[in-house]
Design a protein around this motif. Sequence first.
Motif, short mmCIF file in Angstrom:
data_model
loop_
_atom_site.label_atom_id
_atom_site.label_comp_id
_atom_site.label_asym_id
_atom_site.label_seq_id
_atom_site.Cartn_x
_atom_site.Cartn_y
_atom_site.Cartn_z
N GLN A 72 101.48 25.52 -9.43
CA GLN A 72 102.57 26.18 -9.12
C GLN A 72 102.28 27.60 -8.87
O GLN A 72 103.19 28.31 -8.25
CB GLN A 72 103.38 25.97 -10.62
N ALA A 73 101.28 28.29 -9.46
CA ALA A 73 100.68 29.41 -9.24
C ALA A 73 100.68 29.79 -7.72
O ALA A 73 100.85 30.82 -6.98
CB ALA A 73 99.46 29.55 -9.99
N VAL A 74 100.05 28.79 -6.99
CA VAL A 74 99.64 29.04 -5.60
C VAL A 74 100.87 28.73 -5.08
O VAL A 74 101.11 29.64 -4.03
CB VAL A 74 98.79 27.88 -5.27
N GLN A 75 101.91 28.10 -5.26
CA GLN A 75 103.11 27.87 -4.67
C GLN A 75 104.02 29.18 -4.65
O GLN A 75 104.58 29.53 -3.74
CB GLN A 75 103.96 26.79 -5.06
N LEU A 76 103.80 29.90 -5.89
CA LEU A 76 104.48 31.14 -5.91
C LEU A 76 104.22 32.24 -4.96
O LEU A 76 104.61 33.14 -4.57
CB LEU A 76 104.62 31.66 -7.31
N LYS A 112 103.03 33.95 -11.19
CA LYS A 112 101.79 33.25 -11.10
C LYS A 112 100.54 33.65 -12.06
O LYS A 112 99.68 32.80 -12.19
CB LYS A 112 101.23 33.74 -9.53
N VAL A 113 100.64 34.76 -12.67
CA VAL A 113 99.43 35.38 -13.46
C VAL A 113 99.55 34.50 -14.96
O VAL A 113 98.69 34.00 -15.31
CB VAL A 113 99.72 36.71 -13.68
N GLN A 143 89.90 27.94 1.00
CA GLN A 143 91.11 28.61 1.12
C GLN A 143 91.17 30.10 0.39
O GLN A 143 91.66 31.17 0.95
CB GLN A 143 92.49 27.84 0.58
N ALA A 144 90.65 30.06 -0.69
CA ALA A 144 90.41 31.12 -1.51
C ALA A 144 89.83 32.23 -0.75
O ALA A 144 90.14 33.46 -0.41
CB ALA A 144 90.00 31.12 -2.88
N THR A 161 99.19 33.64 -0.70
CA THR A 161 98.29 34.30 -0.25
C THR A 161 97.40 34.92 -1.19
O THR A 161 96.39 35.79 -0.98
CB THR A 161 99.04 35.63 0.64
N ASP A 162 97.45 34.44 -2.34
CA ASP A 162 96.84 35.06 -3.56
C ASP A 162 95.49 34.31 -3.82
O ASP A 162 95.50 33.12 -4.19
CB ASP A 162 97.51 34.83 -4.72
N GLY A 163 94.09 34.83 -3.37
CA GLY A 163 92.95 34.08 -3.56
C GLY A 163 92.75 33.71 -4.79
O GLY A 163 92.21 32.46 -5.13
N THR A 164 93.02 34.35 -5.69
CA THR A 164 92.63 34.12 -7.14
C THR A 164 93.29 32.87 -7.80
O THR A 164 92.86 32.12 -8.40
CB THR A 164 93.06 35.48 -8.24
N SER A 165 94.66 32.63 -7.22
CA SER A 165 95.24 31.42 -7.57
C SER A 165 94.64 30.53 -7.02
O SER A 165 94.45 29.19 -7.76
CB SER A 165 96.68 31.47 -7.22
N TRP A 166 94.39 30.38 -5.86
CA TRP A 166 93.52 29.29 -5.09
C TRP A 166 92.14 28.81 -5.74
O TRP A 166 91.82 27.76 -6.02
CB TRP A 166 93.21 29.48 -3.63
N TYR A 167 91.23 29.90 -6.21
CA TYR A 167 90.15 29.71 -6.97
C TYR A 167 90.45 28.95 -8.47
O TYR A 167 89.63 28.21 -8.59
CB TYR A 167 89.49 31.20 -7.04
#
Length: 509
Positions: free
Chosen positions: A239-243, A204-205, A281-282, A246-252
């Motif tokens: 794709q980062a969100v799909q991985l 995701k990073v 969501q983030a 629950t990661d707020g940074t990816s949603w942001y």
Amino acid sequence: MDNRFANVQNNFLLDFCVTNYKVNIWSKKNKYKILFVSWPLGGAQTHSSVFITLALVLLYMLKMAEVDNDGEQKTTDKDELQVLKELVDDLYSFRDCYFETHSVEDAGRKQNDVAQEMAKTLKRLEEKEDLYKHSTQFLLQRGRCLNVAPEFSQTAEECLSRAVKLEPGLVEGWNTLGEQYWKKGDLTAAKTCFTGAQQQSKNKVSLRSLSMVLRQLPPEEDMQEQSKRILESVELARQAVQLDVTDGTSWYILGNAYISMFFTSGQNPQLSQQALGAYAQAEKIDKASSMNPDLHFNRATLFQYEEMYSSALDGYSRAAALDPGWEDAREKEKKLLNYLDQVTMLIENKGKVKARRLRNMLSSLSTSALGPCSSPQFRSPSGRVGSLEPRSLSSLTHGHNGGVAALGKVVFSLASEGRMAFTFGMVDSDETCCVVMVYNTADSWGVLIGDTVVIPEPQVKRHSVTHKDKSYDFRSIRLDSPLLLIVNGKRQVMKSQSAAFVTYKPQSE
């Protein structure tokens, strides 16, 4: 059985006795030699066989002990490196979750507090440097520690470059090195690092970092290629969100990608809602994201474009509170308040046009100014075909006014710099004044005081804004393009339109 070890200048001597059997073994640098043997009198051949067997067993035991000691040393090294990793992880947690242990009033101290924690962690790492300076994991953790700072670090770049050279499959090393190149301003090198990490292992990073870099690279001359780049950016963020949902940074970061796509693909309202949904969501799943000043700033920018002024002001104010040293947030809040002050004052004073001049201007206002809107073949923005009926500003309802046109004279205008829209005021034959906000205008486009304007099927909005000690109440008409406007009986030419440009912060990241 009796075993006795002695250490004499790094040479190891072992006396091994079993009943009347005795052996002396000497060791140096992992090499062993039998110095002396003795056994009881009589049966020499039998005794020698037994003794040699015992000696060989003893040598085997010594070698096994050596292996165990090496294993213990490796375990100790691994444990110490794990401790160092946890120290650096704690440093990142301190920075990213600062407001979970501090109040917003402490925001002004955050940067200094993080710097102090980084210095402490760096000191702990330096204490182990002589032991692990050639260790991949040590180099990685030192680079990560220095990467906590917002500015580029030459030492961090060197540590991380060595780490990935020693271990090319080190995904975290490539990602962190990419961040350092980004801070250095070398976006191409940053992109190479993130791409390389992604090729090693989908993560995701790397995905969200590539999404950001693609939006930061210099624009393509070919608009079609630029659009493809933005689409790819959105897809990578998805794709980062799909991985990890629950990661707020990816949603942001997905929210930021949607904003870019919104402003480069015709401002589809669905994209605006998707951006706001990603930001929401983030905040919902990650407390750290809810305290991210960049999220509040970027969302406020979108709110301002959507003319949701109360929400925009609250967002800028929140961003400034969470990062007191960030002048952009405070300046945007100040500029928007100043804009609202000007608009409401000019509406009330009808552009400060003197009464006699205003009457003279309005005396020439007639239905003949409708121009193409009076034709039975006129096609409205809604797709309706037919002439439009002129209506007074006061009779317009909130929302879409189909089948009618607003007609008036320009009494003031405000340039679009820092305001997203070219803003002007119009007065109708009843001397009612209303503000008009025109988006996506070219820098060279504008209207002059005294121009006659016709707005087909106007979209009217009521604003009731309260922020801190200020409040505003007024109505406005929104036009998403100057091409929808009739000025002095004429349609506007294509070159009067240009894509909207807004400033938002794409990365805290």
